[in-house]
Design an enzyme around this catalytic site. Structure first.
Site, mmCIF file in Angstrom:
data_model
loop_
_atom_site.group_PDB
_atom_site.id
_atom_site.type_symbol
_atom_site.label_atom_id
_atom_site.label_comp_id
_atom_site.label_asym_id
_atom_site.label_seq_id
_atom_site.Cartn_x
_atom_site.Cartn_y
_atom_site.Cartn_z
ATOM 1 N N GLY A 12 0.751 -1.714 0.132
ATOM 2 C CA GLY A 12 0.129 -0.051 -0.299
ATOM 3 C C GLY A 12 0.881 1.008 0.409
ATOM 4 O O GLY A 12 0.159 2.052 0.688
ATOM 5 N N HIS A 110 0.662 1.021 -13.136
ATOM 6 C CA HIS A 110 1.474 -0.032 -13.567
ATOM 7 C C HIS A 110 3.006 0.308 -13.626
ATOM 8 O O HIS A 110 3.352 2.025 -14.220
ATOM 9 C CB HIS A 110 1.580 -0.346 -15.124
ATOM 10 C CG HIS A 110 1.844 -1.353 -15.730
ATOM 11 N ND1 HIS A 110 1.529 -2.659 -15.827
ATOM 12 C CD2 HIS A 110 2.971 -1.422 -16.621
ATOM 13 C CE1 HIS A 110 2.790 -4.086 -15.929
ATOM 14 N NE2 HIS A 110 3.406 -2.496 -16.691
ATOM 15 N N GLU A 181 6.055 6.195 -9.183
ATOM 16 C CA GLU A 181 4.511 6.552 -9.366
ATOM 17 C C GLU A 181 4.005 6.763 -7.870
ATOM 18 O O GLU A 181 2.614 7.380 -8.232
ATOM 19 C CB GLU A 181 4.389 4.807 -8.435
ATOM 20 C CG GLU A 181 4.486 3.569 -9.138
ATOM 21 C CD GLU A 181 4.876 2.368 -9.037
ATOM 22 O OE1 GLU A 181 3.879 1.872 -8.084
ATOM 23 O OE2 GLU A 181 5.780 1.549 -9.784
HETATM 24 C C1 GRF Z 1 3.665 -1.208 -7.336
HETATM 25 O O1 GRF Z 1 4.807 -1.287 -8.214
HETATM 26 C C2 GRF Z 1 2.210 -0.628 -8.730
HETATM 27 O O2 GRF Z 1 2.848 0.165 -9.946
HETATM 28 C C3 GRF Z 1 2.220 -2.030 -9.248
HETATM 29 O O3 GRF Z 1 1.762 -2.644 -7.516
HETATM 30 C C4 GRF Z 1 2.783 -2.788 -6.688
HETATM 31 C C5 GRF Z 1 2.249 -2.357 -5.362
HETATM 32 O O4 GRF Z 1 2.360 -1.443 -4.438
HETATM 33 N N1 GRF Z 1 0.651 -1.444 -9.895
HETATM 34 P P1 GRF Z 1 1.818 -1.275 -3.653
HETATM 35 O O5 GRF Z 1 1.409 -2.433 -2.750
HETATM 36 O O6 GRF Z 1 1.434 0.260 -3.742
HETATM 37 O O7 GRF Z 1 2.858 -0.257 -1.573
#
Ligand code: GRF
Length: 208
Positions: A12, A110, A181
Protein backbone atom coordinates in the site's frame (compact mmCIF):
# COMPACT_ATOMS: atom_id res chain seq x y z
CA UNK A 1 -16.01 15.95 -3.80
CA UNK A 2 -14.76 12.86 -5.63
CA UNK A 3 -15.49 9.71 -3.61
CA UNK A 4 -12.64 7.24 -4.02
CA UNK A 5 -12.56 3.50 -3.33
CA UNK A 6 -9.05 2.04 -3.32
CA UNK A 7 -8.45 -1.64 -4.10
CA UNK A 8 -5.21 -3.10 -2.77
CA UNK A 9 -3.48 -6.42 -2.22
CA UNK A 10 -0.15 -5.62 -0.57
CA UNK A 11 1.99 -3.01 1.08
CA UNK A 12 0.00 0.00 0.00
CA UNK A 13 2.75 2.54 -0.65
CA UNK A 14 0.68 3.97 -3.51
CA UNK A 15 -2.30 4.17 -1.15
CA UNK A 16 -0.04 6.06 1.25
CA UNK A 17 0.96 8.46 -1.53
CA UNK A 18 -2.74 9.19 -2.16
CA UNK A 19 -3.46 9.68 1.55
CA UNK A 20 -0.46 12.03 1.81
CA UNK A 21 -1.49 13.85 -1.39
CA UNK A 22 -4.95 14.53 0.01
CA UNK A 23 -3.45 15.68 3.31
CA UNK A 24 -0.86 18.03 1.77
CA UNK A 25 -3.10 19.50 -0.93
CA UNK A 26 -1.56 17.85 -4.01
CA UNK A 27 -4.99 16.24 -4.37
CA UNK A 28 -8.02 18.50 -3.92
CA UNK A 29 -11.77 17.81 -4.10
CA UNK A 30 -11.31 14.13 -3.22
CA UNK A 31 -11.59 11.77 -0.28
CA UNK A 32 -10.99 8.04 0.22
CA UNK A 33 -14.25 6.40 1.31
CA UNK A 34 -12.95 2.83 1.62
CA UNK A 35 -9.91 0.61 1.13
CA UNK A 36 -10.72 -2.94 0.04
CA UNK A 37 -8.22 -5.80 -0.03
CA UNK A 38 -8.52 -9.38 -1.26
CA UNK A 39 -5.68 -10.26 1.11
CA UNK A 40 -6.42 -10.10 4.85
CA UNK A 41 -2.71 -9.65 5.61
CA UNK A 42 -2.20 -6.62 3.36
CA UNK A 43 -0.35 -3.87 5.20
CA UNK A 44 -2.41 -1.43 3.13
CA UNK A 45 -5.39 -2.25 5.40
CA UNK A 46 -3.36 -1.11 8.41
CA UNK A 47 -2.45 2.12 6.61
CA UNK A 48 -6.17 2.74 6.03
CA UNK A 49 -7.03 2.09 9.68
CA UNK A 50 -4.20 4.36 10.84
CA UNK A 51 -5.83 7.11 8.81
CA UNK A 52 -9.42 6.46 9.94
CA UNK A 53 -10.45 5.13 6.54
CA UNK A 54 -12.80 2.10 6.48
CA UNK A 55 -10.65 -0.97 5.74
CA UNK A 56 -12.42 -4.05 4.41
CA UNK A 57 -11.24 -7.47 3.28
CA UNK A 58 -13.15 -9.40 0.62
CA UNK A 59 -11.17 -12.60 0.16
CA UNK A 60 -11.84 -15.12 -2.60
CA UNK A 61 -11.04 -17.78 0.00
CA UNK A 62 -14.29 -16.96 1.83
CA UNK A 63 -16.40 -17.97 -1.18
CA UNK A 64 -17.05 -21.28 -2.88
CA UNK A 65 -16.96 -19.93 -6.41
CA UNK A 66 -15.33 -17.07 -8.27
CA UNK A 67 -18.76 -15.78 -9.25
CA UNK A 68 -19.78 -15.49 -5.59
CA UNK A 69 -16.56 -13.63 -4.80
CA UNK A 70 -17.08 -11.28 -7.77
CA UNK A 71 -20.62 -10.56 -6.66
CA UNK A 72 -19.53 -9.83 -3.09
CA UNK A 73 -16.69 -7.58 -4.29
CA UNK A 74 -19.03 -5.54 -6.50
CA UNK A 75 -21.62 -5.29 -3.72
CA UNK A 76 -18.99 -4.09 -1.24
CA UNK A 77 -17.66 -1.46 -3.65
CA UNK A 78 -21.20 -0.29 -4.50
CA UNK A 79 -21.97 0.17 -0.79
CA UNK A 80 -19.58 3.14 -0.72
CA UNK A 81 -20.87 4.77 -3.95
CA UNK A 82 -17.42 5.60 -5.32
CA UNK A 83 -17.02 8.04 -8.20
CA UNK A 84 -13.58 6.56 -8.85
CA UNK A 85 -12.03 3.17 -8.13
CA UNK A 86 -8.25 3.24 -7.77
CA UNK A 87 -6.27 0.03 -8.21
CA UNK A 88 -3.19 0.56 -6.07
CA UNK A 89 -1.29 -2.70 -6.27
CA UNK A 90 -4.50 -4.72 -6.67
CA UNK A 91 -3.69 -8.26 -7.79
CA UNK A 92 -7.29 -9.33 -8.40
CA UNK A 93 -8.48 -9.87 -11.97
CA UNK A 94 -11.57 -7.67 -11.94
CA UNK A 95 -14.87 -9.10 -13.18
CA UNK A 96 -16.06 -7.70 -16.53
CA UNK A 97 -19.30 -6.65 -14.85
CA UNK A 98 -17.39 -4.30 -12.54
CA UNK A 99 -15.28 -2.89 -15.38
CA UNK A 100 -18.37 -2.16 -17.47
CA UNK A 101 -20.33 -0.73 -14.56
CA UNK A 102 -17.50 1.69 -13.75
CA UNK A 103 -16.31 2.38 -17.31
CA UNK A 104 -13.73 5.20 -17.32
CA UNK A 105 -14.05 5.37 -13.55
CA UNK A 106 -11.37 2.79 -12.66
CA UNK A 107 -7.68 3.66 -12.79
CA UNK A 108 -4.58 1.52 -12.34
CA UNK A 109 -0.88 2.19 -11.89
CA UNK A 110 1.56 0.09 -13.90
CA UNK A 111 5.31 0.18 -13.15
CA UNK A 112 6.50 0.69 -16.75
CA UNK A 113 5.94 3.03 -19.67
CA UNK A 114 2.99 1.35 -21.42
CA UNK A 115 3.03 -0.17 -24.05
CA UNK A 116 6.44 -1.46 -22.94
CA UNK A 117 6.61 -4.30 -20.45
CA UNK A 118 2.90 -4.63 -19.89
CA UNK A 119 0.14 -7.17 -20.40
CA UNK A 120 -0.16 -10.72 -19.12
CA UNK A 121 2.63 -11.79 -16.77
CA UNK A 122 4.07 -8.30 -16.38
CA UNK A 123 3.56 -7.55 -12.73
CA UNK A 124 5.79 -6.89 -9.74
CA UNK A 125 9.50 -7.52 -10.20
CA UNK A 126 8.93 -9.28 -13.56
CA UNK A 127 8.37 -5.87 -15.14
CA UNK A 128 11.73 -4.55 -13.97
CA UNK A 129 13.55 -7.80 -14.83
CA UNK A 130 12.24 -7.49 -18.38
CA UNK A 131 13.29 -3.84 -18.64
CA UNK A 132 16.82 -4.70 -17.46
CA UNK A 133 17.04 -7.71 -19.81
CA UNK A 134 16.08 -5.53 -22.77
CA UNK A 135 18.57 -2.88 -21.75
CA UNK A 136 16.20 0.09 -21.98
CA UNK A 137 17.71 3.34 -20.74
CA UNK A 138 14.40 4.78 -19.58
CA UNK A 139 11.52 3.10 -17.83
CA UNK A 140 8.87 4.58 -15.56
CA UNK A 141 5.24 4.32 -14.56
CA UNK A 142 1.83 4.79 -16.18
CA UNK A 143 -1.57 5.64 -14.74
CA UNK A 144 -4.34 4.48 -17.05
CA UNK A 145 -8.05 3.81 -17.12
CA UNK A 146 -8.96 0.15 -16.85
CA UNK A 147 -10.79 -1.61 -19.65
CA UNK A 148 -11.32 -5.32 -20.21
CA UNK A 149 -7.78 -5.88 -21.51
CA UNK A 150 -4.61 -6.10 -19.42
CA UNK A 151 -2.98 -2.64 -19.29
CA UNK A 152 -4.79 -1.58 -22.50
CA UNK A 153 -7.02 1.26 -21.27
CA UNK A 154 -6.57 4.99 -22.04
CA UNK A 155 -3.31 6.42 -20.65
CA UNK A 156 -3.70 9.36 -18.27
CA UNK A 157 -0.17 10.16 -17.05
CA UNK A 158 3.32 8.72 -17.52
CA UNK A 159 6.64 9.56 -15.93
CA UNK A 160 10.03 8.30 -17.04
CA UNK A 161 12.96 7.38 -14.79
CA UNK A 162 16.48 6.42 -15.87
CA UNK A 163 17.84 2.89 -15.76
CA UNK A 164 21.33 3.04 -14.29
CA UNK A 165 24.35 0.77 -14.55
CA UNK A 166 24.37 -1.72 -11.70
CA UNK A 167 20.57 -1.66 -11.24
CA UNK A 168 18.96 -4.84 -9.96
CA UNK A 169 15.21 -5.41 -10.41
CA UNK A 170 14.76 -4.42 -6.76
CA UNK A 171 16.76 -1.19 -7.07
CA UNK A 172 14.94 -0.24 -10.26
CA UNK A 173 11.54 -1.05 -8.72
CA UNK A 174 12.31 1.28 -5.81
CA UNK A 175 13.37 4.11 -8.13
CA UNK A 176 10.24 3.70 -10.28
CA UNK A 177 8.08 3.82 -7.16
CA UNK A 178 9.69 6.81 -5.46
CA UNK A 179 10.34 8.91 -8.56
CA UNK A 180 7.32 8.02 -10.69
CA UNK A 181 4.49 6.00 -9.12
CA UNK A 182 4.09 7.97 -5.90
CA UNK A 183 4.03 11.20 -7.91
CA UNK A 184 1.76 10.45 -10.86
CA UNK A 185 -0.85 8.48 -8.91
CA UNK A 186 -1.88 11.48 -6.72
CA UNK A 187 -1.48 13.83 -9.71
CA UNK A 188 -3.82 11.73 -11.87
CA UNK A 189 -6.43 11.58 -9.11
CA UNK A 190 -6.21 15.34 -8.67
CA UNK A 191 -6.77 15.88 -12.39
CA UNK A 192 -9.80 13.59 -12.37
CA UNK A 193 -11.19 15.14 -9.16
CA UNK A 194 -11.01 18.56 -10.77
CA UNK A 195 -12.69 17.53 -14.01
CA UNK A 196 -9.56 17.83 -16.13
CA UNK A 197 -9.55 14.38 -17.75
CA UNK A 198 -11.74 13.51 -20.72
CA UNK A 199 -11.83 10.29 -22.72
CA UNK A 200 -12.64 10.54 -26.42
CA UNK A 201 -12.42 7.59 -28.80
CA UNK A 202 -10.31 5.58 -26.38
CA UNK A 203 -7.79 8.39 -25.76
CA UNK A 204 -7.57 10.31 -22.47
CA UNK A 205 -6.97 14.06 -22.81
CA UNK A 206 -5.83 16.37 -20.06
CA UNK A 207 -7.24 19.84 -19.93
CA UNK A 208 -4.62 21.78 -17.90
C1 GRF B 1 3.32 -1.09 -7.55
O1 GRF B 1 4.57 -1.34 -8.10
C2 GRF B 1 2.31 -0.84 -8.65
O2 GRF B 1 2.87 -0.27 -9.78
C3 GRF B 1 1.85 -2.23 -8.96
O3 GRF B 1 1.85 -2.89 -7.73
C4 GRF B 1 2.77 -2.27 -6.83
C5 GRF B 1 2.00 -1.92 -5.59
O4 GRF B 1 2.78 -1.47 -4.54
N1 GRF B 1 0.60 -2.18 -9.69
P1 GRF B 1 2.10 -0.85 -3.25
O5 GRF B 1 1.16 -1.91 -2.65
O6 GRF B 1 1.35 0.39 -3.64
O7 GRF B 1 3.23 -0.57 -2.32
Amino acid sequence: MLRIGVLVSGGGTNLQAIIDGIRNGVVTNAGIEVVISNNPGAYALQRAMDNNIPAVCVSPKSFETRDEFNEALIAKIDEYHPDLIVLAGCMVVLPAELINKYANRIINIHPALIPSFCGKGFYGLHVHEAALERGVKLTGATVHFVDEGTDTGPIILQKAVPVLKGDTPEILQKRVMTEAEWKIMPQAINLIANGKVKVENGIAWIDE
